[in-house]
Design an enzyme around this catalytic site. Structure first.
Site, PDB file in Angstrom:
ATOM      1  N   GLY A  63       0.015   5.236  -1.696  1.00  0.00           N
ATOM      2  CA  GLY A  63      -0.587   6.399  -1.300  1.00  0.00           C
ATOM      3  C   GLY A  63      -2.021   6.096  -1.192  1.00  0.00           C
ATOM      4  O   GLY A  63      -2.773   7.004  -0.687  1.00  0.00           O
ATOM      5  N   TYR A  74      -8.519  11.746 -21.384  1.00  0.00           N
ATOM      6  CA  TYR A  74      -9.420  11.435 -20.241  1.00  0.00           C
ATOM      7  C   TYR A  74     -10.545  11.564 -20.555  1.00  0.00           C
ATOM      8  O   TYR A  74     -11.181  12.652 -21.065  1.00  0.00           O
ATOM      9  CB  TYR A  74      -8.968  12.651 -19.080  1.00  0.00           C
ATOM     10  CG  TYR A  74      -7.953  12.160 -18.131  1.00  0.00           C
ATOM     11  CD1 TYR A  74      -6.583  12.044 -18.519  1.00  0.00           C
ATOM     12  CD2 TYR A  74      -8.105  12.197 -16.809  1.00  0.00           C
ATOM     13  CE1 TYR A  74      -5.731  11.775 -17.369  1.00  0.00           C
ATOM     14  CE2 TYR A  74      -7.220  11.710 -15.943  1.00  0.00           C
ATOM     15  CZ  TYR A  74      -6.047  11.776 -16.246  1.00  0.00           C
ATOM     16  OH  TYR A  74      -5.309  11.564 -15.252  1.00  0.00           O
ATOM     17  N   TYR A  83       0.780  -1.252   0.147  1.00  0.00           N
ATOM     18  CA  TYR A  83      -0.183  -0.193  -0.044  1.00  0.00           C
ATOM     19  C   TYR A  83       0.839   1.238  -0.070  1.00  0.00           C
ATOM     20  O   TYR A  83       1.746   1.423   0.893  1.00  0.00           O
ATOM     21  CB  TYR A  83      -0.991  -0.060   1.233  1.00  0.00           C
ATOM     22  CG  TYR A  83      -1.940   1.174   1.509  1.00  0.00           C
ATOM     23  CD1 TYR A  83      -3.123   1.232   0.842  1.00  0.00           C
ATOM     24  CD2 TYR A  83      -1.469   2.191   2.057  1.00  0.00           C
ATOM     25  CE1 TYR A  83      -4.046   2.083   1.084  1.00  0.00           C
ATOM     26  CE2 TYR A  83      -2.310   3.414   2.045  1.00  0.00           C
ATOM     27  CZ  TYR A  83      -3.509   3.173   1.479  1.00  0.00           C
ATOM     28  OH  TYR A  83      -4.644   4.107   1.559  1.00  0.00           O
ATOM     29  N   SER A 124       0.019  10.256  -3.939  1.00  0.00           N
ATOM     30  CA  SER A 124       0.388   8.776  -4.685  1.00  0.00           C
ATOM     31  C   SER A 124       2.037   9.104  -4.206  1.00  0.00           C
ATOM     32  O   SER A 124       2.902   9.748  -4.140  1.00  0.00           O
ATOM     33  CB  SER A 124       0.279   8.907  -6.025  1.00  0.00           C
ATOM     34  OG  SER A 124       0.889   9.912  -6.812  1.00  0.00           O
ATOM     35  N   GLY A 165       2.017  -4.526  -7.859  1.00  0.00           N
ATOM     36  CA  GLY A 165       2.203  -5.250  -6.341  1.00  0.00           C
ATOM     37  C   GLY A 165       1.828  -6.952  -6.517  1.00  0.00           C
ATOM     38  O   GLY A 165       1.543  -7.241  -5.530  1.00  0.00           O
ATOM     39  N   LEU A 209       4.200  -8.996  -7.665  1.00  0.00           N
ATOM     40  CA  LEU A 209       5.446  -9.769  -7.594  1.00  0.00           C
ATOM     41  C   LEU A 209       6.406  -9.457  -6.294  1.00  0.00           C
ATOM     42  O   LEU A 209       7.127 -10.257  -5.980  1.00  0.00           O
ATOM     43  CB  LEU A 209       6.215  -9.264  -8.741  1.00  0.00           C
ATOM     44  CG  LEU A 209       5.510  -9.623 -10.205  1.00  0.00           C
ATOM     45  CD1 LEU A 209       6.504  -9.246 -11.520  1.00  0.00           C
ATOM     46  CD2 LEU A 209       5.437 -11.005 -10.307  1.00  0.00           C
TER      47      LEU A 209
END
Lengths: 648, 688
Positions: free
Chosen positions: A239, A568, A237, A310, A371, A373
Site C-alpha cells: 500500500g 502513540y 510494494y 495499506s 520484505g 525474505l
C-alpha cells in the site's frame, strides 16, 4: 497553509466515518432481511463478479501488458470489480502527500480552515477552531507558507538501470510492467516525514528502475525466479504506507531494482463460512477487503489507521495491529495460513488448522520479515460475522494519571471494548479545534453548558483533563451491558461519560494528525512515566535545536493489553527559521526514541523496523537474536534478491 | 501506587546550555559567567528596617513545582507505607508477622517524618531573623541564583545541596526561601536534633525529617527511609534539602561526600519516574564560624556536647559576639539528566519490576559517586574566600614559636596577604574582599585567635582560668594545638583553590623532575593518597593535572612545553608557598605511616590507634622533629585510615562479638590489620 509539517495538508481523514455509514446500512439490511433475500443478494453479487471478469481488462497503458491469471481460473472469485487502487496510483492519489488528491486541508478566502473533497464526513466543512489552535500551539500563521513543488518533474528522476536479460524474459511472461518515471517515483517512498518532505521540495533520490504488477501467485513465482536467475533486486510494494523508511531504495544498491507492486493481486479467492475463514490475495487494501467481506455479511475486524491504503501483505510483513484488536486480535492472531514466494521456493503450511505444535511457528519468520525474505501472495484469515450493533462513547477524566489508571483496571478486568483510547490534554484540545462549524445556536449553547458542567461544576482543570474514546461492538444487549460496566469502572477513577459525539470525533482525529508516529508497547507501570518523559524530552530537544515555538508534543494510549499498553507519540513543530527542519525533526525523533528505550519501551509496536529503526535492533533483540534472523535470511535469500535491507 | 504520583510533562526547560558548556562551567569553574552572578544582596538590611513580626506574618505564596499535587504530610506517609516497594521489603522480613513488621515500619516513619506547617515556618522565620540580626552584620545572597532556583522549582523536582559548616546554617536556606516566596524545603537532619525537647518538634514542623546515624544493616529502616526520600522527589511536593557531606565539617574543609542519600535522591531519575531532577549546590561561607573553638577541641578529642535544648540556651552567650558576614551562594541549577548523559544506561531497570529492591550496578554507583563529588566541588567553587583565610594560610607557614612568642610582623603579613590575594584571583578563586580597611578589621573580628599589638600579630592561647598550676609540656602542646587548629580550619576554607597546583608544586619539589609524564604520575599518586583529604572528581586526574599546569603557568611560576615543565625564577615564591601549604598534610600522613610500620603490631583497635598517634606526635613536636600540629587532629587520623583502607593497605576486621565483649563496647569489632608490605611500598614511593 502549511508551514508546519505536511501531514496537515495531506490527510488521512475520517475513514471511520465512511465505514460507519456502511455499517449502518448493512445493519439495516440485516434486521429487515430474511434468508431468501440474502441468498438473492449473494447470487446477484456473483453474477456481477462474473460480468466483471468478462469485462476485464479494458485499461492498458502503452508499455504495460495486461495478463490474465490462468492458474486461478477454476477458483471461485467472490470479489466485485470496484477497486480502490489502480495501477497508476497517481490518478487518484497525491504523489507527494498522504491520501487522495481531492482531499486536503486549506485556508479558504475568509481565512478559515476547510477540508476539501467529498470522501469524508469532514469533507467540505469549515473548521473554525483550527486556525486559532494552529496559531496558539505552533505560532503558525497565514503569512508563512511553504508551497510544495506542484508537479513531478520527470527530468529530476534518474534514468532506469535496466537488466535487459531480465526484461526480455519478463516480457515473454506477459506480466505488466513499467519504467515510467511517475510510476517509479511513486514506489520509491513511504510516508516518513523526510520522504514526503523531500518530495515536496522536488528532491528525488534512488528510485526503483522498474515496476511490475503481478496478477496472481504464479506471476510472483515467475518474477522471483527471473530475479534470481538474473540477479535483480526485488522490493515488494503493497500500500506504500510505510513509516519506517522500508520502501527507500538502498542507495548502495547497484543492481537493477524492481518494485513488485502487489496491488493487482486483490481478490478474495474464497470464503469458508463453516470455518469462518477467507482466502485472500495479499495485495488487497484494507478498505476493499472490508467492503467486500461486508457484502457477504462478514468482516475481519482488522482496522489499522492506514486501512484505506495499506495492504494485507503489508500487514503480515510488518506485524500490524488494528484498532479493534481487543475483539479481533492483531494480525498474528488473525492469520491462519500464509503463502510466501521466496528465492528458495514457496513456503506454506500443509493445513489450515487453528494451532500446530510443530516446532517454532514458521509464520513468525514471515510476519515482520518486512520484505526481506520474499513476497506474501495469499493469506487465509479469520473472518467474523459483522457486528449487529456499534456504539461510540467517551469519558472525560480529570487528568491523564486517572485515565491511565482506569485503562489499567479495564484491562485487569478484561472488559476492554473493541477499542479504548486515551488522549492526553494536548490532543483533547486538538480534537476540539477540529470541531466543524456548528449549525445551530442550540448546539453551541449545549456545548457551552457541557463545558460549564465539566470545568466549573465538576472542577476539572481544562488544561489537565483528558478524554478516553470508546467503541463498543456486538449484539445490542451485550453492548449496552458492556458499556455500563466500562462506565462504572471509569466512574471509580473520576471519569464522566462525555457522549458519543466526542468519541466519534476522537477516532476521526486519528486520520488527521499524521506527523510523527512513534508506536511502542509498554508495561503498565511505565505508561505514565514514559508519557511524561518522552513528551518532555521532545520539548527539550526542540528547544535545544532552535525551534522557535514550543512544539506540540502529545501522546495517546491506543491499545491495552493484559500486561501493558501501546502508546502513540505525536509531535509537530513550526519550522520557521530553521535551515534544515528535516534534520531537526530526525534528531528530535531519534532522541525521543532513545528516551522511550531508556524508559523500558519497545522499539515498535506495529510499524516495524524498516531502515529507520535498524540501529536499535541488536540492543532490542540481543546479538543471538540477530544471528537467528540473519541465518534465516542467509538460508532463504543467500543472494539478497529481496534487497530492501530492512530489519537487519 | 505509582499511578497517583505521576505528573504530565513540563512545557519548557531551563537547561538550554549544552553538555560541553556545562562541564566546563561546572568542573573547571567558569570565568566569564561567574562575574554576572557575583552580585550579592544583603538580605538583613531590609529585615532591619521592618518589624520582625510583620516579616514573619508576611504573605507567603510560593509557586510550587508544576505538576505537584498539594499533598499533606499524612498523604506522604500513607503513600510510603502503601508503596509496592515497602510491601516487598515487609514480605521479605521474616521472623515476625507481617502486621508486626508493618507496625514497625510505621513507627520508623513516625520517628522520621517531617511535619511542615506554615505556622511554624513563620515562627522559625521570626526567631531565625532575630538571631541572625544579632549574630551577623550581613547575610549576602546572590539574587541571580535565587531567580534561577525559583524557575527551576517550577520545572522539575529540586534538590538543595548546601555545604554544612555550622549549626547556624541548618535553617538558613528555609529562611531565605521564605523571604523570597519560594517553596520551603524539607531537610534531612540527624536524629539527635529530634530528641531535643520542644526544639526538635519545632524543627520537624519547619520541615526537618530525621535520620538515624549508623543505620548499618537495618534493612527495614533503609527501606522506609529510601522510599520516603524517593516519594518526596517523585512527587516534587517540596524541594528536598540535604547535606551531601553527611555531617558538619569540623575542619571547615569539604568532606568526601556520602552516597546513601544521593543514591536515593537520584534513583527516581534512573528509573524514569521523573523526567529530570535539578540539583542546586549552595555554598555557605562565614567570616567567622560560631562554634570555632568547640570544633578545635572536638578534633583534639574533647567530645562535642550532646545536642540538647538546655545546651542550646547555654550557648546563647554566643549571641554576644560579632560573627561578621555570611555569604549564601546559590549555584547554577544542574540537570541530572544532562549530568548523567552518556554515563549510564537507564534501560538496565527495564527487565525487573521497578518496585523490586535491587542493587544498583557499578555503573550507576560510579555515576552517583561522580555526581556527589561534582556537587561538593561546585560548592567549593561557589564559596567565598575571606581575607582571614588567606592570612591563616600565611600565619601557619610561620614557625610556631614566632607565632606563640614574639609574633609576626604586621606589615609583612599584610603585604604577603595582598600578594596572595592576587594569586587567588589568578587561580580563579572567589574572594570576599570588602574595600575598606580589610585586614585590621578582619583581625579584630578574630580576636579570639590572634591579637594584633604593636605592629605584631600573635596567637591567642586560651589559658584555662580554673587551673593555676603551670602546664605540663604535653598540656602545653595541646593548648597550642587548639589555637593552631582553629587557624587551620580557616586556612582550610581557602584550600580548594590551591590544592591542584599545590600538589603539582609538591610533585615538582619531591621528584625534582621536569618531565611531564613523571610529574603526572607522581601527581596522580598524591591525588590518590589524598583523595580522602581533598575533593577530587573521580576519573578526572588528567583534567586536574592540566588545570594545575595551566594555573601555575598563568601565574608565571612555570613554563610548559609539550614534554617539560620548567620552574621559572619568578615562580619560586608561588611554588614554595604552595608546597609549604600542603607540607602539614604530607608530614601528618608520613608520621602515621611510620607509626603503623614501626609499631610492629599488625592488629590494633581504632581506640588504641588514635591516642597512640597523638602521643607519638606530641613527643616529636616537643623534640622539635615535627612541625605540624595537624596530625593531632582526629580528622586527619581518620582520613589517613580511610585512605589506607581505600588503598588496601589496611583492612577492617569484624571479630566475633562474644570474644571481645569485654572490650570497650563503643569500638569493639573495629579491628584493623595492616598489610606491612603495601605500606612500605607506599612509603618507598613517597620517599622518591
Amino acid at each position: 497553509m502549511c508551514h508546519t509539517f505536511p501531514a496537515l495538508t495531506s490527510d488521512r481523514s475520517s475513514r471511520i466515518c465512511s465505514l460507519l455509514y456502511k455499517h449502518g446500512s448493512s445493519m439495516a439490511s440485516n434486521s429487515s432481511g430474511s434468508d431468501s433475500s440474502d441468498r438473492q443478494r449473494i447470487a446477484q453479487q456473483r453474477l456481477s463478479v462474473i460480468a466483471g471478469h468478462l469485462q476485464r481488462p479494458v485499461e492498458g497503458n502503452s508499455g504495460i501488458l495486461a495478463a490474465e491469471c490462468k492458474a486461478q481460473g477454476d477458483k471461485l472469485d467472490v470479489s466485485s470489480e470496484r477497486r480502490t487502487v489502480p495501477r497508476r496510483r497517481q490518478e487518484i492519489m497525491k504523489w507527494n502527500g498522504w491520501g487522495y488528491s481531492d482531499s486536503k486541508f486549506l485556508y479558504n478566502k475568509k481565512g478559515q480552515a476547510e477540508f476539501t473533497g467529498k470522501r469524508y464526513r469532514l469533507s467540505g466543512m469549515i473548521i473554525p477552531g483550527l486556525r486559532e489552535w494552529m496559531e496558539s500551539t505552533f505560532g503558525a500563521n497565514l503569512q508563512h507558507k511553504t508551497p510544495a513543488a506542484p508537479i513531478l518533474n520527470s527530468s529530476a528522476v534518474q534514468p532506469p538501470t535496466l537488466n535487459e536479460a531480465f526484461l526480455k524474459e519478463l516480457k515473454s511472461t506477459g506480466i505488466p510492467f513499467s519504467h515510467d518515471a511517475e510510476d517509479r517515483v511513486f514506489r520509491s517512498h513511504g510516508h516518513c516525514l523526510h520522504e514526503i518532505f523531500a518530495l515536496r521540495e522536488g528532491k528525488i533520490g534512488r528510485v526503483p528502475d522498474l515496476v511490475v504488477w503481478p496478477n496472481c501467485h504464479n506471476d510472483v513465482v515467475k518474477i522471483v525466479e527471473l530475479a534470481c536467475k538474473h540477479n535483480v533486486c526485488l522490493m515488494p510494494y503493497g500500500g506504500g504506507t510505510s513509516v519506517s523508511s522500508a520502501l527507500e531504495c538502498p542507495p548502495e544498491e547497484t543492481r537493477s531494482i524492481v518494485s513488485l507492486d502487489t496491488s493487482q493481486m486483490n481478490r478474495i479467492l474464497w470464503i469458508d463460512e463453516k470455518n469462518l475463514t477467507a482466502h485472500v490475495e495479499a495485495g488487497i487494501v484494507g478498505q476493499d477487503l472490508e467492503r467486500l467481506l461486508n457484502e457477504s455479511g462478514y468482516c475481519t475486524g482488522h482496522e489499522p489507521d492506514s486501512m484505506e491504503f495499506s495492504s494485507l501483505g503489508g500487514w503480515v510483513a510488518t506485524r500490524a495491529s488494528g484498532m479493534k484488536k481487543n475483539i479481533y486480535g492483531n494480525i498474528e492472531d488473525l492469520v491462519v495460513h500464509i503463502k510466501m514466494v521466496t528465492p528458495q521456493g514457496v513456503i506454506e503450511k500443509s493445513c489450515q488448522g487453528p494451532r500446530m505444535s510443530t516446532g517454532p511457528d514458521v509464520h513468525h519468520f514471515i510476519m515482520g520479515s518486512e520484505g526481506t525474505l520474499g513476497v506474501v501472495t495469499e493469506v487465509t484469515m479469520k473472518i467474523r460475522p459483522m457486528p449487529e450493533y456499534q456504539k461510540y462513547g467517551s469519558v472525560v477524566f480529570p487528568n491523564f494519571e486517572m485515565g491511565v489508571a482506569c485503562l489499567r483496571e479495564v484491562a485487569r478486568q478484561r472488559c476492554a471494548p473493541a477499542s479504548i483510547r486515551l488522549m492526553d490534554n494536548e490532543q483533547f484540545k486538538f480534537g476540539h479545534a477540529l470541531k466543524p462549524q456548528v449549525s445551530s445556536i442550540f448546539t453551541s449553547f449545549l456545548d457551552g453548558l457541557k463545558k460549564f458542567y465539566i470545568t466549573k461544576f465538576k472542577g476539572f482543570d481544562p488544561n489537565r483533563l483528558c478524554v478516553a474514546t470508546l467503541l463498543f461492538e456486538g449484539d445490542r444487549e451485550k453492548v449496552l451491558q458492556h458499556e455500563k460496566q466500562v462506565y462504572d469502572i471509569a466512574a471509580k477513577f473520576g471519569g464522566l461519560a462525555a457522549g458519543e459525539d466526542n468519541g466519534q470525533r476522537g477516532y476521526m482525529l486519528t486520520f488527521v494528525i499524521a506527523y510523527l508516529r512513534v508506536v511502542l508497547g509498554f508495561k503498565y507501570t511505565l505508561v505514565l512515566d514514559i508519557c511524561r518523559n518522552v513528551k518532555a524530552r521532545i520539548v527539550r530537544e526542540c528547544k535545544d535545536k532552535g525551534v522557535q515555538f514550543p512544539p506540540l508534543s502529545t501522546c495517546r494510549v491506543t491499545q491495552t493489553y493484559d500486561a501493558g499498553a501501546c502508546v502513540y507519540f505525536y509531535f509537530a513543530f513550526n519550522y520557521r527559521g530553521l535551515s534544515d527542519p528535516v534534520h531537526v525533526y530526525e534528531q528530535v525523533e531519534h532522541a525521543a526514541r532513545e528516551e522511550i528505550l531508556a524508559n523500558g519501551g519497545s522499539l515498535s509496536h506495529h510499524h516495524g523496523v524498516g531502515k529507520l529503526r535498524k540501529e536499535w535492533m541488536r540492543e532490542t533483540i540481543s546479538s543471538v537474536g540477530m544471528g537467528m534472523l540473519r541465518s534465516v535470511k542467509d538460508y532463504v535469500d543467500p543472494n539478497n534478491i529481496f534487497g530492501n535491507r530492512n530489519l537487519l | 501506587m505509582l499511578w497517583s504520583y505521576c505528573h504530565s510533562g513540563t512545557r519548557k526547560s531551563l537547561f538550554n546550555i549544552n553538555t560541553r558548556e556545562l562541564s566546563e562551567v561546572v568542573v573547571i569553574g567558569s570565568t566569564a559567567s561567574l562575574k554576572d552572578e557575583e552580585e550579592f544582596t544583603d538580605i538583613l538590611e531590609e529585615r532591619r528596617c521592618t518589624t520582625d513580626l510583620g516579616y514573619a506574618l508576611r504573605t507567603f505564596n510560593p509557586q510550587p513545582y508544576k505538576g505537584a499535587p498539594s499533598s499533606s504530610t499524612s498523604d506522604l506517609k500513607k503513600a510510603v507505607l502503601e508503596s509496592q516497594y515497602l510491601r516487598y521489603i515487609i514480605a521479605l522480613e521474616t521472623g515476625s508477622s507481617v502486621e508486626k513488621v508493618r507496625q514497625e515500619a510505621r513507627g520508623i516513619l513516625e520517628e522520621m517524618s517531617h511535619n511542615l506547617q506554615l505556622g511554624f515556618i513563620r515562627l522559625m522565620a521570626y526567631t531565625v531573623n532575630k538571631v541572625f540580626k544579632r549574630l551577623f552584620r550581613s547575610i549576602y545572597v546572590n539574587m541571580e541564583g535565587l531567580n534561577m532556583l525559583q524557575q527551576a522549582i517550577q520545572e522539575s523536582p529540586v534538590i538543595l545541596m548546601p555545604n554544612h559548616r555550622s549549626y547556624v546554617d541548618f535553617l538558613i536556606v528555609s529562611f531565605i526561601l521564605f523571604t523570597y516566596d519560594i517553596p520551603i524545603p524539607v531537610i534531612a537532619a540527624g536524629i539527635p536534633l529530634a530528641s531535643m525537647k520542644v526544639v526538635g518538634e519545632i524543627l520537624r514542623r519547619s520541615g526537618a525529617f530525621f535520620i538515624r546515624r549508623a543505620i548499618g544493616s537495618d534493612k527495614l529502616y533503609w527501606a522506609v527511609l529510601s522510599e520516603y526520600v524517593r516519594t518526596i522527589v517523585r512527587t516534587g511536593c517540596a524541594p528536598l534539602e540535604f547535606y551531601v557531606e553527611g555531617f558538619r565539617s569540623r575542619t571547615l574543609k569539604s568532606v568526601v561526600p556520602k552516597l546513601g542519600m544521593m543514591d536515593m535522591v537520584l534513583e527516581p531519575y534512573f528509573k524514569g519516574e521523573v523526567f529530570d531532577i535539578t540539583l542546586v549546590p549552595i555554598s555557605i561561607s562565614y567570616d567567622r564560624v560560631v562554634e570555632e573553638s568547640l570544633l578545635a577541641l572536638e578534633l583534639l578529642g574533647v567530645p562535642k556536647p550532646k545536642e540538647s535544648t538546655t545546651g542550646l540556651f547555654k550557648a546563647s552567650r554566643v549571641l554576644q559576639e560579632d560573627y561578621g558576614c555570611m555569604h549564601v551562594n546559590f549555584g547554577r541549577p544542574l540537570s541530572v539528566r544532562q549530568l548523567c548523559e552518556g554515563k549510564i544506561n537507564r534501560s538496565e531497570y527495564n527487565l525487573i519490576p521497578r518496585d523490586l529492591p535491587q542493587r544498583p550496578s557499578t555503573e550507576i554507583q560510579d555515576c552517583v559517586n561522580w555526581v556527589a563529588h561534582l556537587i561538593v566541588r561546585t560548592q567549593e567553587e561557589g564559596s567565598l574566600i575571606s581575607p582571614w583565610s588567606l592570612m591563616a594560610c600565611l600565619l601557619l607557614q610561620a614557625p610556631i614559636t614566632t607565632l606563640t612568642e614574639e609574633g609576626l610582623q604586621w606589615h609583612g603579613l599584610t603585604e604577603k596577604t595582598l600578594w596572595l590575594r592576587k594569586l587567588v584571583l589568578d587561580f580563579r578563586g572567589r574572594l570576599n574582599w570588602p574595600d575598606s580597611d580589610v585586614m585590621s578589621s578582619t583581625v579584630a573580628l578574630h580576636h579570639s585567635i590572634v591579637h594584633h599589638k604593636a605592629g605584631r600579630v600573635c596567637l591567642v592561647q586560651d589559658g584555662d582560668p580554673a587551673s593555676q598550676d603551670p602546664l605540663s609540656p604535653e598540656e602545653g602542646v595541646m593548648r597550642t594545638a587548639a589555637a593552631v587548629l582553629m587557624l587551620v580550619s580557616y586556612r582550610n576554607q581557602a584550600l580548594h583553590v590551591f590544592v591542584r597546583p599545590g600538589i603539582l608544586a609538591t610533585a615538582i619539589h619531591i621528584t625534582k623532575s621536569t618531565q611531564k609524564d613523571e610529574l603526572f604520575s607522581f601527581f596522580c599518586f598524591l591525588r590518590d593518597v589524598f583523595a580522602n583529604e581533598f575533593i577530587f572528581i573521580p576519573g578526572r586526574a588528567s583534567q586536574d593535572f592540566d588545570e594545575a599546569c595551566s594555573l601555575l603557568q598563568k601565574c608565571g611560576a612555570v613554563h610548559m612545553s609539550e614534554q617539560e615543565v620548567t620552574v621559572l625564577e619568578t615562580g619560586l615564591e608561588v611554588l614554595s608557598f604552595l608546597q609549604k601549604l600542603l607540607q602539614p598534610f604530607l608530614d601528618s600522613y608520613q608520621l602515621i605511616f611510620r607509626y603503623l610500620c614501626e609499631n610492629g603490631a599488625h592488629v590494633f583497635t581504632e581506640k588504641q590507634f588514635l591516642p597512640a598517634v597523638q602521643n607519638l606526635a606530641t613527643k616529636l613536636i616537643l623534640s622539635g622533629d615535627l612541625h605540624t600540629f595537624e596530625v593531632l587532629s582526629s580528622d586527619t587520623q581518620k582520613n589517613v585510615l580511610s585512605a589506607l583502607r581505600r588503598l588496601e593497605a589496611v583492612t577492617k576486621l569484624r571479630v566475633n562479638n562474644n570474644i571481645l565483649s569485654i572490650a570497650d563496647p563503643y569500638f569493639f569489632g573495629k579491628y584493623i590489620a595492616i598489610d606491612v608490605l603495601l605500606m612500605t611500598e607506599i612509603m618507598n614511593k613517597r620517599a622518591l
